[in-house]
Write a protein that holds these residues in place. Structure first.
Motif, PDB file in Angstrom:
ATOM      1  N   LEU A 113       0.800  -1.239   0.031  1.00 20.54           N
ATOM      2  CA  LEU A 113       0.078   0.130   0.119  1.00 20.54           C
ATOM      3  C   LEU A 113       0.912   1.211   0.142  1.00 20.54           C
ATOM      4  O   LEU A 113       0.634   2.245  -0.935  1.00 20.54           O
ATOM      5  CB  LEU A 113      -0.763  -0.058   1.149  1.00 20.54           C
ATOM      6  N   GLY A 114       2.134   1.357   0.975  1.00 14.48           N
ATOM      7  CA  GLY A 114       2.695   2.416   0.955  1.00 14.48           C
ATOM      8  C   GLY A 114       3.679   2.658  -0.341  1.00 14.48           C
ATOM      9  O   GLY A 114       3.786   3.881  -1.109  1.00 14.48           O
ATOM     10  N   GLY A 115       3.983   1.400  -0.914  1.00 17.67           N
ATOM     11  CA  GLY A 115       4.685   1.501  -2.125  1.00 17.67           C
ATOM     12  C   GLY A 115       3.899   2.090  -3.385  1.00 17.67           C
ATOM     13  O   GLY A 115       4.224   3.045  -4.196  1.00 17.67           O
ATOM     14  N   LEU A 116       2.719   1.522  -3.532  1.00 16.49           N
ATOM     15  CA  LEU A 116       1.672   2.162  -4.395  1.00 16.49           C
ATOM     16  C   LEU A 116       1.356   3.548  -4.265  1.00 16.49           C
ATOM     17  O   LEU A 116       1.596   4.358  -5.395  1.00 16.49           O
ATOM     18  CB  LEU A 116       0.328   1.351  -4.277  1.00 16.49           C
ATOM     19  N   THR A 117       1.172   4.078  -2.897  1.00 18.90           N
ATOM     20  CA  THR A 117       0.772   5.439  -2.722  1.00 18.90           C
ATOM     21  C   THR A 117       1.710   6.232  -2.939  1.00 18.90           C
ATOM     22  O   THR A 117       1.695   7.251  -3.802  1.00 18.90           O
ATOM     23  CB  THR A 117       0.531   5.447  -1.280  1.00 18.90           C
ATOM     24  N   THR A 118       3.235   5.904  -2.550  1.00 15.75           N
ATOM     25  CA  THR A 118       4.377   6.589  -2.521  1.00 15.75           C
ATOM     26  C   THR A 118       4.836   6.817  -4.205  1.00 15.75           C
ATOM     27  O   THR A 118       5.060   7.800  -4.865  1.00 15.75           O
ATOM     28  CB  THR A 118       5.529   6.159  -1.902  1.00 15.75           C
ATOM     29  N   GLY A 119       4.759   5.804  -4.968  1.00 17.00           N
ATOM     30  CA  GLY A 119       4.978   5.726  -6.185  1.00 17.00           C
ATOM     31  C   GLY A 119       4.069   6.612  -7.253  1.00 17.00           C
ATOM     32  O   GLY A 119       4.466   7.067  -7.928  1.00 17.00           O
ATOM     33  N   LEU A 120       2.874   6.526  -6.913  1.00 12.35           N
ATOM     34  CA  LEU A 120       1.883   7.162  -7.632  1.00 12.35           C
ATOM     35  C   LEU A 120       1.931   8.629  -7.325  1.00 12.35           C
ATOM     36  O   LEU A 120       1.973   9.809  -8.157  1.00 12.35           O
ATOM     37  CB  LEU A 120       0.256   6.842  -7.449  1.00 12.35           C
ATOM     38  N   GLY A 121       2.554   9.094  -5.970  1.00 16.24           N
ATOM     39  CA  GLY A 121       2.690  10.120  -5.546  1.00 16.24           C
ATOM     40  C   GLY A 121       4.024  10.849  -6.306  1.00 16.24           C
ATOM     41  O   GLY A 121       4.110  12.230  -6.840  1.00 16.24           O
ATOM     42  N   VAL A 122       4.915  10.122  -6.631  1.00 17.64           N
ATOM     43  CA  VAL A 122       6.168  10.570  -7.581  1.00 17.64           C
ATOM     44  C   VAL A 122       5.702  10.926  -8.895  1.00 17.64           C
ATOM     45  O   VAL A 122       6.242  11.864  -9.277  1.00 17.64           O
ATOM     46  CB  VAL A 122       7.418   9.431  -7.043  1.00 17.64           C
ATOM     47  N   ALA A 123       5.009   9.865  -9.286  1.00 20.96           N
ATOM     48  CA  ALA A 123       4.628  10.041 -10.705  1.00 20.96           C
ATOM     49  C   ALA A 123       3.802  11.457 -10.819  1.00 20.96           C
ATOM     50  O   ALA A 123       3.953  12.157 -11.793  1.00 20.96           O
ATOM     51  CB  ALA A 123       3.818   8.868 -11.134  1.00 20.96           C
ATOM     52  N   VAL A 155       7.607   0.651  -8.282  1.00 20.61           N
ATOM     53  CA  VAL A 155       8.591  -0.184  -8.081  1.00 20.61           C
ATOM     54  C   VAL A 155       9.851   0.304  -7.165  1.00 20.61           C
ATOM     55  O   VAL A 155      10.179  -0.118  -6.191  1.00 20.61           O
ATOM     56  CB  VAL A 155       9.166  -0.987  -9.337  1.00 20.61           C
ATOM     57  N   ALA A 156      10.120   1.500  -7.765  1.00 25.04           N
ATOM     58  CA  ALA A 156      11.189   2.366  -6.795  1.00 25.04           C
ATOM     59  C   ALA A 156      10.660   2.570  -5.399  1.00 25.04           C
ATOM     60  O   ALA A 156      11.643   2.388  -4.399  1.00 25.04           O
ATOM     61  CB  ALA A 156      11.724   3.644  -7.642  1.00 25.04           C
ATOM     62  N   ALA A 157       9.554   3.032  -5.395  1.00 23.50           N
ATOM     63  CA  ALA A 157       9.140   3.510  -4.048  1.00 23.50           C
ATOM     64  C   ALA A 157       9.055   2.321  -2.877  1.00 23.50           C
ATOM     65  O   ALA A 157       9.311   2.171  -1.997  1.00 23.50           O
ATOM     66  CB  ALA A 157       7.721   4.089  -4.096  1.00 23.50           C
ATOM     67  N   THR A 158       8.309   1.043  -3.595  1.00 22.07           N
ATOM     68  CA  THR A 158       8.271  -0.022  -2.755  1.00 22.07           C
ATOM     69  C   THR A 158       9.367  -0.743  -2.424  1.00 22.07           C
ATOM     70  O   THR A 158       9.781  -0.911  -1.252  1.00 22.07           O
ATOM     71  CB  THR A 158       7.397  -1.221  -3.599  1.00 22.07           C
ATOM     72  N   ALA A 159      10.516  -0.641  -3.377  1.00 21.82           N
ATOM     73  CA  ALA A 159      12.016  -1.220  -2.850  1.00 21.82           C
ATOM     74  C   ALA A 159      12.566  -0.279  -1.797  1.00 21.82           C
ATOM     75  O   ALA A 159      13.067  -0.699  -0.995  1.00 21.82           O
ATOM     76  CB  ALA A 159      12.955  -0.866  -4.228  1.00 21.82           C
TER      77      ALA A 159
END
Length: 257
Positions: A113-123, A155-159
Motif C-alpha cells: 500500500l505504501g509503495g503504491l501510494t508513494t509511487g503514484l505520488g512521485v509520478a 517499483v522504486a518506491a516499494t523498493a
C-alpha cells in the motif's frame, strides 16, 4: 515538431540530479531506520523527516534534471504556483506512504500500500512539474512510456520502503540509496522521453519564471537543506549507540566512587 534536448549541459544535470535523488533516499532510509527503533512522538517526528527528505530529494532531482531540458525554437518558463504544488504533493504523498509502513500492523500489506501510494505520488509530482512548463507550442505524451514511468515509480518506491524496513547498517543503506536513486532517475528520464513538442513560433512573452530565476535557486536551497540534515542525522547517535555509551560510562563512574 520541436527538437527536445534532455541534457543541454551535457552530463552535468543527469549526474547532479542522480546525486540529489541518492542523498534524499539515504537520508530518508536512515530516518526510517531511526523511526522503527523509536516510539510515540519520536517515531512520528523521524517519519515526517524521512518523508520530507525523500520527497524533497525526488523533487530536487526532477528540477535539477529539468535545468537540462530545452526545446529548439522556443523559450521555456515555469508556472511558479504549480511548481511549488508539485513539491508539496511529493512530500505529502511520500509522507502517507512512509506512515503506512511505519504504523502498519501487517508488514507486507503496509509495504504494498505504501509503495503504491508513494509511487503514484512521485509520478504525480513529475507530471505536475511537467504541467508547470510553459513554451510556444503544444506538449504531447507517449501513453506507453508514461505508463512505464509510473510503473517504475511504484517499483522504486516499494523498493525504497522495503529497504527502510529491512536494512539497518549504514553501508547497506548507502547501497540501497544508490539503487533507489538510479530507479528514480530512470523514472524521470522515461517520463521525459515520453514528451514530444509541436512548436508554434511566436514572439509573445511567455508567462512564468525562467529556470535560473526560480527553479535553480529553490533546488540549490533545498539541496543545501538536505546536505545539512544528512550531516545532522549521520552524526547524531542512534539509541543503540547511546546505550553502549551509557553502559561504558557506568563502570568508570563506579571506579571514581
Amino acid at each position: 515538431m520541436g527538437h527536445v534536448d534532455h541534457a543541454a549541459f551535457g552530463w552535468l544535470t543527469p549526474v547532479l540530479s542522480y546525486a540529489m535523488a541518492c542523498i534524499g533516499a539515504a537520508l530518508g532510509l536512515r530516518c526510517t531506520v531511526r523511526a522503527l527503533g523509536s516510539t510515540g512522538r519520536s517515531r512520528r517526528n523521524w517519519l515526517v523527516t524521512a518523508a520530507a527528505a525523500i520527497g524533497t530529494g525526488i523533487w530536487t532531482m526532477h528540477f535539477v534534471a529539468m535545468l537540462g531540458f530545452g526545446v529548439r525554437g522556443s523559450d521555456i518558463r515555469y508556472d511558479v504556483p504549480l511548481t511549488i504544488l508539485s513539491l508539496l504533493v511529493a512530500i505529502a504523498v511520500v509522507c502517507a506512504g512512509v506512515f503506512a509502513v511505519g504504523y502498519g500492523r501487517d508488514r507486507t500489506r503496509a509495504l504494498l500500500l505504501g509503495g503504491l501510494t508513494t509511487g503514484l505520488g512521485v509520478a504525480s509530482m513529475h507530471y505536475l512539474g511537467m504541467a508547470a512548463v510553459r513554451l510556444h507550442g503544444a506538449v504531447s505524451y507517449d501513453p506507453l512510456l508514461v505508463g512505464l514511468s509510473v510503473l517504475i515509480a511504484v517499483v522504486a518506491a516499494t523498493a525504497a520502503l522495503w529497504a527502510g524496513l529491512n536494512i539497518k547498517s549504514p553501508v547497506a543503506v548507502t547501497a540501497a540509496s544508490l539503487v533507489v536513486g538510479a530507479a528514480v532517475s530512470s523514472m524521470h528520464y522515461t517520463g521525459m522521453f515520453a514528451v514530444s513538442v509541436h512548436v508554434t513560433p511566436s514572439s509573445s512573452v511567455l508567462p512564468g519564471a525562467t529556470a535560473m530565476q526560480f527553479v535553480f535557486p529553490l533546488a540549490v536551497g533545498l539541496g543545501s537543506c538536505l546536505f545539512l540534515t544528512s550531516a545532522f542525522v549521520a552524526l547524531s547517535p542512534t539509541a543503540g549507540e547511546r546505550e553502549a555509551s551509557a553502559s561504558a560510562q557506568r563502570p568508570v563512574e563506579s571506579v571514581v566512587r
